[in-house]
Design a protein around this motif. Structure first.
Motif, short mmCIF file in Angstrom:
data_model
loop_
_atom_site.label_atom_id
_atom_site.label_comp_id
_atom_site.label_asym_id
_atom_site.label_seq_id
_atom_site.Cartn_x
_atom_site.Cartn_y
_atom_site.Cartn_z
N GLU A 133 -2.29 18.58 7.29
CA GLU A 133 -3.13 18.19 6.16
C GLU A 133 -3.85 16.88 6.46
N THR A 134 -5.14 16.83 6.17
CA THR A 134 -5.92 15.63 6.44
C THR A 134 -5.41 14.46 5.60
N ILE A 135 -5.23 13.31 6.25
CA ILE A 135 -4.72 12.11 5.59
C ILE A 135 -5.79 11.04 5.63
N TYR A 136 -6.03 10.40 4.50
CA TYR A 136 -6.97 9.28 4.45
C TYR A 136 -6.22 8.03 4.02
N TYR A 137 -6.33 6.99 4.81
CA TYR A 137 -5.79 5.68 4.43
C TYR A 137 -6.89 4.93 3.70
N VAL A 138 -6.65 4.62 2.43
CA VAL A 138 -7.69 4.02 1.61
C VAL A 138 -7.29 2.60 1.22
N ASP A 139 -8.31 1.80 0.86
CA ASP A 139 -8.08 0.40 0.51
C ASP A 139 -7.97 0.18 -1.00
N TYR A 140 -8.43 1.15 -1.76
CA TYR A 140 -8.33 1.02 -3.22
C TYR A 140 -8.44 2.40 -3.84
N ILE A 141 -7.72 2.60 -4.96
CA ILE A 141 -7.76 3.88 -5.66
C ILE A 141 -8.15 3.65 -7.11
N TYR A 142 -9.24 4.27 -7.52
CA TYR A 142 -9.64 4.28 -8.93
C TYR A 142 -9.09 5.53 -9.59
N GLN A 143 -8.86 5.45 -10.88
CA GLN A 143 -8.42 6.60 -11.65
C GLN A 143 -9.58 7.11 -12.50
N GLY A 144 -9.89 8.38 -12.34
CA GLY A 144 -10.97 8.98 -13.10
C GLY A 144 -12.31 8.30 -12.82
N ALA A 145 -13.14 8.20 -13.87
CA ALA A 145 -14.48 7.62 -13.71
C ALA A 145 -14.48 6.11 -13.85
N ASN A 146 -13.30 5.50 -13.88
CA ASN A 146 -13.18 4.06 -14.08
C ASN A 146 -13.48 3.30 -12.78
N VAL A 147 -14.68 3.47 -12.27
CA VAL A 147 -15.12 2.84 -11.03
C VAL A 147 -15.94 1.61 -11.36
N ASN A 148 -15.55 0.46 -10.81
CA ASN A 148 -16.25 -0.79 -11.09
C ASN A 148 -17.46 -0.92 -10.16
N PRO A 149 -18.69 -0.85 -10.70
CA PRO A 149 -19.88 -0.93 -9.84
C PRO A 149 -19.97 -2.22 -9.03
N GLU A 150 -19.53 -3.33 -9.60
CA GLU A 150 -19.61 -4.61 -8.89
C GLU A 150 -18.68 -4.64 -7.68
N HIS A 151 -17.52 -4.00 -7.81
CA HIS A 151 -16.63 -3.91 -6.65
C HIS A 151 -17.30 -3.14 -5.51
N ILE A 152 -17.95 -2.03 -5.87
CA ILE A 152 -18.63 -1.21 -4.85
C ILE A 152 -19.71 -2.03 -4.15
N LEU A 153 -20.50 -2.76 -4.93
CA LEU A 153 -21.58 -3.58 -4.35
C LEU A 153 -21.02 -4.71 -3.51
N ASP A 154 -19.94 -5.33 -3.96
CA ASP A 154 -19.34 -6.43 -3.19
C ASP A 154 -18.91 -5.96 -1.81
N ILE A 155 -18.29 -4.78 -1.76
CA ILE A 155 -17.85 -4.23 -0.47
C ILE A 155 -19.05 -3.82 0.38
N ALA A 156 -20.05 -3.20 -0.25
CA ALA A 156 -21.23 -2.73 0.48
C ALA A 156 -21.97 -3.88 1.16
N ARG A 157 -21.96 -5.05 0.54
CA ARG A 157 -22.67 -6.21 1.10
C ARG A 157 -21.99 -6.78 2.35
N LEU A 158 -20.78 -6.32 2.64
CA LEU A 158 -20.04 -6.82 3.80
C LEU A 158 -20.19 -5.91 5.02
N ASP A 159 -21.19 -5.01 4.98
CA ASP A 159 -21.28 -3.98 6.02
C ASP A 159 -21.50 -4.54 7.42
N ASN A 160 -21.92 -5.79 7.54
CA ASN A 160 -22.12 -6.38 8.87
C ASN A 160 -20.79 -6.76 9.52
N LEU A 161 -19.68 -6.67 8.80
CA LEU A 161 -18.39 -7.07 9.33
C LEU A 161 -17.61 -5.94 9.99
N TRP A 162 -17.96 -4.67 9.65
CA TRP A 162 -17.12 -3.58 10.14
C TRP A 162 -17.32 -3.37 11.63
#
Length: 235
Positions: A133-162
């Motif tokens: 079975e495919t396994i994904y190691y994730v850094d954060y888990i949201y429940q349902g539609a309770n996704v914080n848009p600012e968190h998504i943008l904060d992470i997206a802005r760090l794309d030069n670090l990966w």
């Protein structure tokens, strides 16, 4: 695309090790290791990309091999050596050069050769208890539609670090209730792209989708509940 087709044509995913036997020139040997890494990560199986070598009629397959630490296979080089049918395994436990003798010319003959069969049989047995079975190691888990848009943008802005040793974060959404009016299939005739728009306007985008996948998310009576894993991007 060539390797993806080989997986389908020869049912390669039925084995614990993803083994490709190639003709000379099909894959540049200088990028074989890189491609093996990509396929290992996608299918979460050890991957070997080997190309035929004809030494005066003595056929072997040689190339690059990669273990899969996400499924606990951190000693793949040692496992290959345990099979007793390889020419060599040289390098680190998880990334090394591999050679196997064979008397055939590959999959075009519809028979891979006795040593190839033995290699697959033995590795299947050694790795029989690993989870397919495919396994994904994730850094954060949201429940349902309770996704914080600012968190998504904060992470997206760090794309030069990966990069090496700093993996791009994966975010999971558990139990997302998808209603019919949240789902769109963009460019259905060219490059089908699935889009799920959350109530807070965050968009979930899946490239390479299709009409069947889209229709599975269309509930006429309520909602379809799914789990999602993805990366953070800013449009």
């Amino acid at each position: 695309a060539l390797l993806e087709q080989m997986i389908e044509d020869h049912n390669l995913l039925s084995h614990k090790v993803l083994l490709f036997l190639l003709e000379p020139g099909q894959i540049d040997k200088n990028v074989a290791g890189l491609i093996a890494n990509k396929f290992m990560a996608k299918y979460q199986k050890p991957c070997c990309i080997l190309t035929k070598v004809d030494d005066n009629g003595k056929i072997s397959y040689q190339g690059s091999a990669r273990g899969c630490d996400k499924t606990g296979i951190v000693n793949f080089k040692e496992i290959c050596e345990q099979t007793g049918c390889i020419m060599y395994a040289e390098g680190h436990q998880g990334a090394f050069g591999l050679g196997i003798y064979s008397h055939t010319v590959g999959y075009d003959d519809e028979v891979a050769g006795e040593l190839i069969y033995q290699f697959l049989d033995v590795t299947d047995e050694i790795l029989k208890d690993t989870n397919d079975e495919t396994i994904y190691y994730v850094d954060y888990i949201y429940q349902g539609a309770n996704v914080n848009p600012e968190h998504i943008l904060d992470i997206a802005r760090l794309d030069n670090l990966w990069g090496k040793d700093v993996d791009e974060p994966f975010i999971a959404i558990n139990g997302l209730k998808v209603m019919k009016d949240m789902v769109t299939l963009m460019s259905p005739d060219k490059k089908p792209t699935l889009k799920i728009t959350l109530p807070n306007k965050v968009s979930l985008i899946k490239f390479g989708s299709n009409q069947e996948e889209y229709e599975k998310l269309l509930s006429e009576t309520g909602y379809i509940e799914i789990d999602v894993v993805g990366r953070c991007n800013k449009n």
